[in-house]
Design an enzyme around this catalytic site. Structure first.
Site, PDB file in Angstrom:
ATOM      1  N   HIS A 135       0.424  -1.045  -0.008  1.00  0.00           N
ATOM      2  CA  HIS A 135       0.053  -0.023  -0.331  1.00  0.00           C
ATOM      3  C   HIS A 135       1.204   1.247   0.102  1.00  0.00           C
ATOM      4  CE1 HIS A 135      -3.446   3.264   0.282  1.00  0.00           C
ATOM      5  NE2 HIS A 135      -2.507   3.042   2.271  1.00  0.00           N
ATOM      6  N   ARG A 144       4.113  10.553  -5.356  1.00  0.00           N
ATOM      7  CA  ARG A 144       5.246  11.344  -4.922  1.00  0.00           C
ATOM      8  C   ARG A 144       5.936  10.843  -6.930  1.00  0.00           C
ATOM      9  NH1 ARG A 144       4.260  10.079  -0.564  1.00  0.00           N
ATOM     10  NH2 ARG A 144       6.664   7.935  -0.306  1.00  0.00           N
ATOM     11  N   ASP A 235     -10.984   2.345   7.003  1.00  0.00           N
ATOM     12  CA  ASP A 235     -11.168   3.671   7.388  1.00  0.00           C
ATOM     13  C   ASP A 235     -11.406   4.506   6.019  1.00  0.00           C
ATOM     14  OD1 ASP A 235      -9.581   6.222   8.230  1.00  0.00           O
ATOM     15  OD2 ASP A 235      -7.628   5.095   7.595  1.00  0.00           O
TER      16      ASP A 235
HETATM   17 MN    MN Z   1      -5.795   3.877   6.687  1.00  0.00          MN
END
Ligand code: MN
Length: 418
Positions: A135, A144, A235
């Site tokens: 990830h 980036r 999340d």
């Molecule tokens: Mn997270």
């Protein structure tokens, strides 16, 4: 395999060997502590009242009449494991103690369809790590520099940030699309409005089971003594808000509008048989982060999407907890190496768990590669990120020798911004 006299459907996440803890209520009555088996919930407050815990030392008589597990967890592993073992014995095939007393049984055993589940823990502090190398590499590549996707610190310490607990909700709670600032690509100035890039993050979390004093360090090799159990965790992330705000202090409003936690806390003891090795760490780390033996677990993870206006869900990805580069013992050792105290009920989430294959990526950001590769759904529509009305369903389970220890679902549906 030992069975229960309570029927457990094939492929259930909750056989006799699991017995996770949660908080439930019936008909709007006060919530209390329960244990899940098959499609049923065992009411621990009733077991206590009816004398089925006699002989166990449970210092607090109201510990099961609580709206969170915190007091129970705080009694310590010798007590919580004693209770779990007693429940296991009572439910075992051949044990007639509870089975043959219909009056007691009706008070204690409730069908899951009759109960409402609540957030199981009052979470004091919540930290989200960033422990999947796949990830972190994917995100670093997209945002980036592909040649230097991992920042120089990444293999030396488990990167994390402090999140908010006020917006952590139990599975099944609807999620309102957040508003905020973002800067669309090519624009000179930021815009304000509902997020256009709403995402999920496939994570697991552990719940702390023991306090430390300020100044105390948890040794990596003892860290599991401080862990009560695990949950599945989403999340939710607003990628446009996140990418505009995160420099230089990291995640903020793009993250803390909502996170979803599964309703059942699976004890670390329940997944003991699924221990496995973590990936090899190829950079020398400091001694305080070193662990030996199998410090992670083989837990299969998947995410499905039920698109708006559809009853059919579609599998988006399959991953595994064991892919994490940093294990939970290293995470907790790192978190306490500066003397920061931890408390019963604290939540430590793993960070998005992606694998090396594109089908194992744990977020829409990665699955659609920042929106450049839309995902074709079974209803003919496409997704780069989540639409209003979409439902995200996460599942997790370990399986070996015919025993499946699962976590239930971690579900949330997106509602339009208000
Ligand atoms: Mn997270």
């Amino acid at each position: 395999m030992i069975n229960s006299w309570i029927e457990v459907p094939a492929n259930s996440d909750f056989p006799l060997q699991n017995l996770p803890f949660g908080i439930f209520s019936v008909n709007g009555d006060a919530p209390c502590v329960g244990v899940r088996i098959g499609d049923h919930v065992i009411d621990l407050s009733m077991l206590m009242e009816l004398g089925y815990f006699d002989g166990l030392v449970i210092p607090e008589s109201t510990v099961f009449h609580q709206k969170t597990l915190n007091n129970f967890i705080a009694l310590g592993k010798s007590t919580t494991l004693g209770v779990r073992q007693r429940v296991m014995d009572l439910l075992k095939e051949g044990n007639s103690k509870l089975r043959d007393y219909p009056d007691d049984r009706n008070e204690v055993v409730k069908h899951i369809s009759k109960v409402k589940m609540h957030l199981p823990v009052q979470i004091g502090d919540y930290t989200d790590f960033y422990s999947s190398i796949e990830h972190a590499t994917n995100v670093g590549t997209m945002f980036r520099d592909p040649a230097n996707a991992l920042l120089p610190n990444w293999k030396h310490l488990p990167v994390g940030y402090h999140g908010r607990t006020s917006s952590i909700v139990v599975s099944g709670t609807d999620i309102i699309r957040p508003k905020g600032q973002f800067k669309p690509e090519g624009h000179e100035n930021p815009s304000f409005g509902a997020t256009r890039l709403l995402d999920f993050e496939l994570e697991m979390g552990f719940i702390v089971g023991k306090n430390t004093e300020m100044g105390e360090n948890v040794a990596a090799m003892n860290a599991e003594d401080y862990i009560f159990g695990f949950v599945l965790f989403n999340d939710w992330s607003a990628r446009d808000i996140q990418s505009w705000e995160y420099v230089p202090l990291g995640p903020f409003l793009g993250k803390n509008f909502a996170s979803t936690m599964s309703a059942w806390v699976v004890t670390i003891e329940a997944i003991e048989n699924y221990r496995t090795n973590s990936p090899i760490q190829d950079v020398e780390i400091f001694d305080y982060l070193k662990t030996t033996g199998k410090r992670t677990f083989d837990i299969k993870l998947e995410v499905a999407l039920k698109p708006v206006n559809s009853d059919k869900e579609m599998l988006l990805c399959k991953s595994n907890f064991k892919y994490l580069y940093w294990n939970i013992s290293q995470q907790l050792a790192h978190h306490t190496i500066n003397g920061c105290p931890i408390n019963v009920g604290d939540l430590y989430a793993s960070g998005t768990i992606s694998g090396s294959e594109p089908t194992s990526y744990g977020s829409m950001l990665e699955l659609s590669w920042k929106g450049t590769k839309p995902i074709l759904l079974h209803d003919g529509s496409e997704r780069k990120f989540l639409h209003d009305g979409d439902t995200v369903i996460m599942r997790a389970y370990s399986e070996k020798d015919g025993v499946r220890i699962g976590f239930g679902e971690c579900v949330g549906k997106i509602l339009p911004a208000r």
